[in-house]
Each structure stands twice: as structure tokens, then as C-alpha cells.
Enzyme design. Structure first.
Site, PDB file in Angstrom:
ATOM      1  N   HIS A  66       5.534   2.023   3.001  1.00 25.84           N
ATOM      2  CA  HIS A  66       5.435   2.417   1.893  1.00 25.84           C
ATOM      3  C   HIS A  66       4.896   3.984   1.729  1.00 25.84           C
ATOM      4  O   HIS A  66       4.620   4.350   2.876  1.00 25.84           O
ATOM      5  CB  HIS A  66       4.280   1.840   1.116  1.00 25.84           C
ATOM      6  N   LYS A  93       0.023   5.550  -1.120  1.00 21.68           N
ATOM      7  CA  LYS A  93      -0.662   4.056  -1.214  1.00 21.68           C
ATOM      8  C   LYS A  93      -1.766   3.638  -0.516  1.00 21.68           C
ATOM      9  O   LYS A  93      -1.977   4.058   0.452  1.00 21.68           O
ATOM     10  CB  LYS A  93       0.435   3.050  -0.350  1.00 21.68           C
TER      11      LYS A  93
END
Ligand code: NAD
Length: 265
Positions: free
Chosen positions: A155, A159
Site C-alpha cells: 500500500h 497507510k
């Protein structure tokens, strides 16, 4: 045509939902609700969705528009979600909920609402991820203990939580399929002398740049390797799933639904 209201229309998901609802020929966008006090109150929904004005403005009062709709699509925050689904239930309108982080008492409230109106809750609306949740147990059960199982997720650098909720869910359905407890077989990252033990499920998180969300599940023994990869290209991945869910749920009887019902899995 299914008439929908996007609740949380000024948020990242809300704007994407407005944009995609406007492009969808089977949906009629009849309203958008934003948080009270926000500068987006009174803004044209077309503009919120990055398109031409459509002559419908965002309101901060769901009650004032709910009767125009068949369903609400809700991506806000847990407390607001419970309140909005309560309004939908009062007016016997369907609700699609994408908000994550709901506590068990809040989920119980949604279940209560589902006794009088259809409510769909899906922490991951991606059609692809939901198909994987169904397919992975099948693969895991068919393979024997010689196949090691590892999950790698990637990600964007912003995040906060790791591993992703989706990676955990993928690991959980595989563990369940193998009648194992993820708390016992889950192995998170490796460092130093850390040999693999038979039956463990390795889970690893990569954080880099602007990656929207990749999940790779590896099954490998000494002779072959299967890799199942899901890549989200943008938030549209979730928005299109939520719109599909709205079309489904608007036609259902009262009850508590998930994406598995929408996709007939
Ligand atoms: P965001 O912070 O960009 O948007 C949330 C919006 O909700 C904000 O605009 C906020 O003002 C609004 N809001 C808060 N209270 C409100 C109220 N009472 N009335 C109207 N609007 C209100 O966040 P986001 O990235 O759009 O995500 C929203 C939620 O959806 C989060 O819980 C997130 O984890 C979840 N999410 C779920 C999926 C899925 O597939 N289910 C995918 C992405 C995000």
C-alpha cells in the site's frame, strides 16, 4: 432506475461514488449528504464529483431528502453511519454501508435496522477481493501441507495500519478452510534466524509511494507455485462495488446482506 443518495459525498470515497453514480445508466443520483458545518453544504453534486453541475445541491440533513431515494450509500464514520442507517430504516429505504471500524454495538444497531429495511455492510466493496475470499478456501483445501502459504500486501506510504485488514481477512478465510486458528499459524514479517515452520501462513506488508492496494497470495511447494494477485487501480474499485450493491439491495426484502449476496457467491 434505482434512486440513490450518497452520504459522505464530500469525502474521498463519496466524491468517487458521486462521479461513478453519474456515469451509471441504471442509477439516478437524487441527493448527496455532507457533514454539518462543512464548506461543501449547498455545493452542486456534479461539481463534487468533478463533473458539470447537475442542479442538485449537497445537504447536511438526510431527513430532508431521504424520501426521494430507494437507497442510501454510506461512507462516513461509525457514529454518523449508525444515525444515517437509523433514518433509512425509519423511512423504509435500503442502506449500503462501506464505513469501516464499526464496533460490535454499532453493528448490532445496523442489524436492528435490517429487521425493517435491507442493510448491506461490506468493509471491502471490491468485487475482485470478494471473489478471492470465496476462491482462496477452495485452492487451500485442494492443496496439501507441502504447499507453503504466504500473503504479501503493498500500500501507499500514508497507510497507518499493517498488515491491511484485507490481508488479514484473506489469511483468515484460508486458515478457516484448513481448520486452523490464524492466531496460531499467522507469522508476521521475518528477521534474523527465522526458519519457516510447516503450516504457517506468512503475512508481509510493503509500504511505498502511491500504491493503491495490492494483495498477492502465494501457494508454493518444491515443484510448483500458484500466485493469486489482486490490484486495486483506484478508489473506483470500491465505488463500483458499492453501486452494484445499491442496485441489489434496493430490490431486497428487509435483512442483513453482504457482498457475497450481491455476487451470488
Ligand atoms: P474521508 O475522511 O475522505 O470521508 C469521510 C467523509 O464523511 C468526510 O467528508 C466527512 O466529512 C463525512 N462525514 C462525517 N460525518 C458525517 C455526517 N454526520 N454526515 C455526512 N457526512 C459525514 O474518508 P474515506 O476515505 O472516504 O472513507 C470513508 C469510510 O469508508 C472510512 O470508514 C473508510 O475506512 C471506509 N472505506 C471503505 C471501503 C470499502 O470498500 N468498504 C473502501 C474505502 C474506504
Amino acid at each position: 432506475m434505482v434512486k440513490v443518495i450518497i452520504v459522505g459525498a464530500a469525502g474521498r470515497m463519496g466524491r468517487q461514488l458521486v462521479a461513478d453514480a453519474l456515469r451509471d445508466k441504471e442509477l439516478d443520483l437524487v441527493g448527496g449528504v455532507v457533514e454539518p458545518g462543512m464548506s461543501e453544504v449547498g455545493m452542486d453534486l456534479g461539481i463534487l464529483g468533478g463533473q458539470q453541475p447537475i442542479g442538485i445541491t449537497a445537504t447536511d440533513d438526510l431527513e430532508s431528502v431521504i424520501d426521494k431515494a430507494d437507497a442510501i450509500i454510506e461512507f462516513t464514520a461509525p457514529e454518523a453511519t449508525v444515525e444515517h442507517v437509523g433514518v433509512a430504516a425509519l423511512h423504509k429505504k435500503a442502506a449500503v454501508v462501506g464505513t469501516t471500524g464499526l464496533g460490535s454495538a454499532q453493528i448490532a444497531k445496523l442489524r436492528e435496522a435490517a429487521e425493517v429495511t435491507p442493510v448491506l455492510l461490506a468493509p471491502n466493496m471490491s468485487v475482485g477481493v470478494n471473489v478471492l475470499l470465496k476462491a482462496l478456501p477452495l485452492i487451500a483445501r485442494a492443496l496439501d501441507e507441502s504447499y507453503d502459504i504466504e500473503i504479501v500486501e503493498a500500500h501507499h506510504r500514508m497507510k497507518k495500519d499493517a498488515p491491511s485488514g484485507t490481508a488479514l481477512k484473506l489469511a483468515e478465510v484460508i486458515a478457516q478452510a484448513l481448520q486452523k486458528d490464524l492466531d496460531e499459524v499467522g507469522s508476521y514479517g521475518r528477521k534474523g534466524i527465522a526458519p519457516r515452520s510447516t503450516g504457517e501462513i506468512g503475512i508481509h506488508a510493503v509500504r511505498a509511494g502511491g500504491i493503491v492496494g495490492d494483495h498477492t497470495v502465494i501457494f508454493a511447494n518444491e515443484a510448483e507455485q500458484i500466485e493469486v494477485v489482486h490490484r486495486a487501480f483506484s478508489r473506483q474499485n470500491f465505488a463500483l462495488g458499492a453501486l452494484r450493491a445499491a442496485k441489489f439491495v434496493a430490490k431486497q426484502k428487509p435483512g442483513f446482506y453482504s457482498m457475497a449476496d450481491v455476487l451470488n457467491l
